[in-house]
Design an enzyme around this catalytic site. Structure first.
Site, PDB file in Angstrom:
ATOM      1  N   HIS A   1       0.862  -1.372   0.039  1.00  0.00           N
ATOM      2  CA  HIS A   1      -0.011  -0.308  -0.130  1.00  0.00           C
ATOM      3  C   HIS A   1       0.805   1.428   0.039  1.00  0.00           C
ATOM      4  O   HIS A   1       0.867   2.407  -1.002  1.00  0.00           O
ATOM      5  CB  HIS A   1      -0.785   0.062   1.504  1.00  0.00           C
ATOM      6  CG  HIS A   1      -2.358   1.242   0.824  1.00  0.00           C
ATOM      7  ND1 HIS A   1      -3.102   0.745   1.416  1.00  0.00           N
ATOM      8  CD2 HIS A   1      -1.650   2.554   2.051  1.00  0.00           C
ATOM      9  CE1 HIS A   1      -4.217   2.101   1.412  1.00  0.00           C
ATOM     10  NE2 HIS A   1      -2.721   2.987   2.448  1.00  0.00           N
ATOM     11  N   GLU A   2       1.779   1.594   0.802  1.00  0.00           N
ATOM     12  CA  GLU A   2       2.884   2.371   0.941  1.00  0.00           C
ATOM     13  C   GLU A   2       3.577   2.747  -0.392  1.00  0.00           C
ATOM     14  O   GLU A   2       3.849   3.534  -0.568  1.00  0.00           O
ATOM     15  CB  GLU A   2       3.478   2.410   1.926  1.00  0.00           C
ATOM     16  CG  GLU A   2       2.908   2.492   3.207  1.00  0.00           C
ATOM     17  CD  GLU A   2       1.533   3.377   4.064  1.00  0.00           C
ATOM     18  OE1 GLU A   2       1.964   4.612   3.075  1.00  0.00           O
ATOM     19  OE2 GLU A   2       0.450   3.753   4.133  1.00  0.00           O
TER      20      GLU A   2
END
EC number: 3.4.17.19
Lengths: 508, 508
Positions: A270-271
Site C-alpha cells: 500500500h505504502e
C-alpha cells in the site's frame, strides 16, 4: 519599481515565495513528522510539538502574505499564461483560498474546537458514550457548513468540502458513482456470504512469521515493484504512512504483526504504491507547488492498485510465492492457493480498519451517505447513531452493539475531516480504471505479474500519471491517463472477476 | 503602546523572539542535520541542502532583527536584572554580535570565500599541493583579522577569535597553560618512547568484533554511564557526533570499525559524555538560549572525561571486561591487562585524528602556535609548511614527507574555524579538573568505576555542571564546579599517574 516589474520578474518573485512555502511545508510534513513517527525518543515530544506548531504558523503566515496574493491575482487574470504557470497559480489559490476566505477569528475558533473535539472523541469512544461527543460533532458540522459558504459552491455545501480534497468533485457525480457501486457490491457480498470460502478457515498461527523475515520480505517486495532505495527508505512505525521531502527522499513507514505477516506485507505494498508515485514526480516541478501528488485520492489509488489489484492477485502470488518460500524459511503456509484465497477472504466486520477489500466499500458508502446528509441538514447529529446502526444492518447484515464499534470508531470527524471519506471510494475506482488502461496497452496484469514484469507496470504508471505531479487536477489526470472520465465500470468488473475466481463462482 | 511596555512585557517579547530563534536553530542543527547524517537517502541531499540554507537565512534574519536588538539593548543597560535575564541577554549578544558587527557585504564575501576554500582545500590535499590552497588561506587569515577588529579585543586580535568559541579566553591565559603543558608532555612522551610498551604490539586481528556485538556493547556502555534512552537515541553514521533537539531528544551518532572494536567503543564513550550533558540541562532554560552547553570546550570536556579519564582507566576495565566477555562472545582478547594497555599505547603519528591521548596534545599545541602567529602576522602563510614540519620534528620526532600528511590534513581553517583549536586543549584540562574535584568528594575514580558506581559520577556532573546549561560562561562554570580557575596541574597529574601505571615506570 515594483509597479514596473515585468512578468518574468513577477514570476521569479512568485516562485521565490512558493519555494519558501515548500521548504516549510515539506520540512514540517515530512522530515519532522517522519522523525516523530519513527525514531524520536518519547521525551522529545513536547519540544517537537512546539517546533511543529511554530513552523505551521510560519507556513500559514506565508500563505496569507499580501505579496503572494497580489502576484497570484496578477497571474490568475492572465488568460494566456503558459500551462505550468496556470497550474502553479491554481495550486496556490486552492491552497490558500481554504485559509484566507475564512475570517481569522472563526479559523482560530475552529482550531480550538478541533483540539478539544479530538480529546472528547477519545474519551467518548473509551466510555462508549456518543452523547458526550455529540455537541462537538454538532459544532463541527455547523463550522464546515459555514466554511463551505466561505469557500463557495454551486449546487450544495458538501461539494465545497469534497473539493477541498478532490478539486472539482460534486455530490451529483459522487451519487452516480455510489449508486452504480452500491447494489452491485451488496449483491456480490450476499452471494459470497452464501457461497463460503472454498478452502475454509485457515488454522490459527498459520500466518505467524518472525519479524526479521517479514522485514526481508517487505524490503524484497519494495525492490521488486521498483522502489528506488537511493531515493527512499523503509522504516517502521505504529502508523503506516508515506512521506516525501522531495522525489529524491521518500520515506515508507510500515508496521508488522508477528502473528500475521499478511498485515505488514499489504501495508508495505500500500505504502509502496504511494512511494513509487512520489519518487516518479518530475523534480523540475519543485518550487511551484506542483512537485506533489495530484490529490489524496490519486495517491491512494496507487496504494490500492499495488495493495489490492496487484498484491491480492493470482499472478502476483504466482511470482512471489516461490521466492517468499526461499526468503522466509519459517513460512508455515505451503500452498500458494491457500495464501491467495486467504488474502481475498470476504467477511463482514463492524470496524472499517479490519474490513476486506469488498466490504470496505460498504463502510465508505455508509460514511459518505451520513456525512452528506449531516452537511445538508437532512440528518441531525442526534439521529446519527440510529441511522448508522440501520445502515450496517441493511448493507452488511451486522449491527453494532454499541457506539464504540459503531459511529465512534473513526477519528476523522473529530479531527476536522469533512468531505474526506469519498476519496477512499474514488481511489478504488481510479485504481481499477488505471489498471484497465494499462492492460489495454501491456496485456493482462495476471501475465505481466506472473512473469515478474513489474518494471513495465511501474514505467506505465510513471509515464502516464506519476511524473506530472500536481500539474493536472485529479479528474483531468484520470482522463489523460485512461482516455475517459472516472467511471465505476472498471472497479465493478474487477471485483466481479476477482471474486468469481477466488470463490470459484462458476463452478457452483 | 510599545513605548510604555513594562519590563515584564518586554521580557515576554524577548522570550518570544528567542523561542522562535531556538525552534529554527535546533531544527536546523539537530533534527535536519541528524537525519542527513544518519538515514537520509543519498538523492535527498540536493533538496535538503536548499532547506537547510533557507532555514539558516531565516535564523540569520532573526538575529539581525531591530526588535531583538532594541530589546537586548534595553536589558543590557539594566544593571540589576535578575541573573537569568542577564545570562539570556549575554547569550543573545554573544550570538549576534558575531554577525551584526560585520558589514553585510563583508560577511557575504566571507561566506563565498569559505564555500570556495573548502573545495580548493580538498583538491589541494588530494593533489598534495599546498600552493593551491595558500592564496585562500591568506584571504581567510586576513578576513579573520578584520573580523577580530569588528568584534573588538583588548590585547590582540586572536583573543577575539578564541572568545567566539570560548568566551573570555585570552592569548595570555592560553600561553601560560600551553607552556605548563608543553615541556611536561614532550618529556613524558620521550620517556615512554624509550621505555616501550610492557605487553608489546598486539597481534593483528585481535580486536576484530562483529558489528552486532559492537552495537550491543555500545548500547550497554551508554546505559551503564547513565544515558536515558527515553530522552535519546544511539545511531550510526560516518561522522560520530551528538545532536540535541532538546534535553528530551538527544541523538548520539557513533561509527564502528569491524576490524577494531576499540574505535567504536571510544566513539560511543566520547559522544556519550556529551549526550549526558545535553540530557541533564534543565529544560526550564529552553527559550532563553540557555538550554545549551556552556561552550564547545565544556562539552568536549565531558567527552574527554568519559572517553579517556574513565574509558581508558584501569577501574573502568575492571568493571567492563568480564561483562564485555559475556556480551561479546566473539571477543578474542582474553586478558584485561592487555586490553587496558592496548587502549593506552602511545605512538607518534603525523595525523591528529589517529593520535593517542598523550601526543594528541602536541598536535593541538602545534596548531595553536601557528594559528596564533598567523593572526598576529608574525608567521606568513608561505612559511607555514616549513614551520609545521619543524614543529613536528621537534615535538614528535617525526617529519611529514608531504603537505597531505602535514599542514593540509585538517579542514578547520578552510571551513572558517579560527581560534577553535585551543578548545581541544582546554577541554582536556577541564576534564581532568572536573575529575579531580569529583574525586575530592566521592573518592578515587578507580574505586568508583571498579564498583560500577557510574550513577554517582553522573549525578555529580549533572548537579555541578550539566544542569546549568549556558547560564555561566565556561570559565565561571569551571570555577563554580571545581572551586578554582582552569589550571593545567590536574591534567599533568592525571597524565603522569596514568602513564606511570600503564608503562610501569616505577618498576624501571
Amino acid at each position: 519599481m515594483r509597479r514596473c516589474a515585468s512578468d518574468a520578474q513577477k514570476l521569479e518573485q512568485l516562485r521565490r515565495l512558493i519555494r519558501e512555502i515548500e521548504y516549510l511545508k515539506y520540512t514540517l510534513n515530512s522530515t519532522l513528522y517522519w522523525d516523530k513517527m519513527t525514531y524520536m525518543p518519547e521525551k522529545g515530544l513536547t519540544y517537537r510539538s512546539e517546533v511543529m506548531s511554530f513552523l505551521g504558523a510560519q507556513l500559514y503566515e506565508r500563505f496569507r502574505s499580501p505579496e503572494l496574493r497580489s502576484l497570484v491575482d496578477h497571474f490568475s487574470r492572465q488568460k494566456d499564461a503558459p500551462p505550468q504557470v496556470s497550474a502553479m497559480v491554481r495550486r496556490v489559490e486552492s491552497n490558500y483560498i481554504y485559509i484566507n476566505k475564512i475570517p481569522q477569528a472563526e479559523y482560530q475558533a475552529y482550531i480550538a474546537l478541533i483540539a478539544k473535539a479530538e480529546q472528547v472523541w477519545e474519551q467518548a469512544r473509551e466510555a462508549n458514550d456518543f452523547q458526550r461527543f455529540a455537541p462537538y460533532l454538532e459544532r463541527i458540522v455547523d463550522t464546515f457548513r459555514a466554511f463551505a459558504g466561505y469557500w463557495g459552491y454551486e449546487a450544495e455545501p458538501y461539494d465545497a468540502l469534497m473539493s477541498f480534497y478532490e478539486p472539482g468533485t460534486t455530490v451529483q457525480q459522487m451519487d452516480r458513482l455510489a449508486d452504480e457501486l452500491k447494489h452491485f457490491v451488496i449483491d456480490l457480498f450476499q452471494t459470497l456470504q452464501a457461497r463460503g470460502m472454498p478452502c475454509g478457515e485457515p488454522a490459527e498461527g498459520r500466518f505467524r512469521l518472525p519479524l526479521e523475515e517479514q522485514r526481508a520480505l517487505s524490503q524484497y517486495v519494495l525492490e521488486t515493484i521498483g522502489f528506488d532505495f537511493a531515493s527512499g527508505r523503509l522504516d517502521e512505525g505504529p502508523h503506516p504512512t508515506t512521506l516525501a521531502a522531495s522525489p529524491g527522499d521518500v520515506r515508507v513507514i510500515t508496521s508488522y504483526q508477528a502473528e500475521d505477516f499478511r498485515s505488514g506485507l499489504f501495508n508495505t505494498l500500500h505504502e509502496g504504491g504511494m512511494g513509487l508515485y512520489e519518487q516518479d514526480i518530475d523534480p523540475a516541478l519543485l518550487g511551484m507547488l506542483l512537485g506533489e501528488v495530484a490529490s489524496f485520492a490519486t495517491e491512494l489509488a496507487e496504494a490500492r492498485l499495488y495493495e489490492n489489484i496487484i498484491g491480492r492477485s493470482a499472478g502476483f502470488w504466482e511470482y512471489l510465492f516461490p521466492r517468499m518460500q526461499q526468503l522466509c524459511p519459517s513460512l508455515a503456509v505451503d500452498e500458494r492457493e491457500t495464501l491467495f484465497q486467504s488474502v481475498n477472504q470476504v467477511r463482514p466486520t463492524l470496524i472499517r480498519n479490519n474490513a476486506d477489500e469488498l466490504t470496505y466499500i460498504l463502510h465508505i458508502l455508509i460514511r459518505y451517505e451520513v456525512e452528506k446528509d449531516l452537511i445538508r441538514g437532512t440528518l441531525s447529529v442526534a439521529e446519527l447513531p440510529q441511522v448508522w446502526r440501520q445502515k450496517y444492518t441493511d448493507y452488511l447484515g451486522i449491527t453494532p452493539r454499541n457506539d464504540r464499534e459503531g459511529v465512534l470508531q473513526d477519528i476523522q470527524w473529530a479531527a476536522g475531516y469533512m468531505g474526506y471519506f469519498p476519496g477512499y471510494l474514488t481511489s478504488n475506482l481510479m485504481a481499477a480504471q488505471f489498471a484497465a488502461a494499462l492492460e489495454r496497452e501491456l496485456g493482462p496484469l495476471r501475465h505481466l505479474l506472473a512473469a515478474g514484469r513489474f518494471r513495465e507496470i511501474h514505467q506505465w504508471l510513471a509515464t502516464r500519471i506519476h511524473r506530472f505531479g500536481a500539474i493536472y487536477p485529479p479528474g483531468e489526470l484520470v482522463k489523460r491517463a485512461t482516455g475517459e472520465p472516472l467511471r465505476s465500470t472498471y472497479f465493478i468488473n474487477y471485483l466481479r472477476e476477482k471474486y468469481t475466481e477466488v470463490y470459484q463462482l462458476k463452478k457452483q
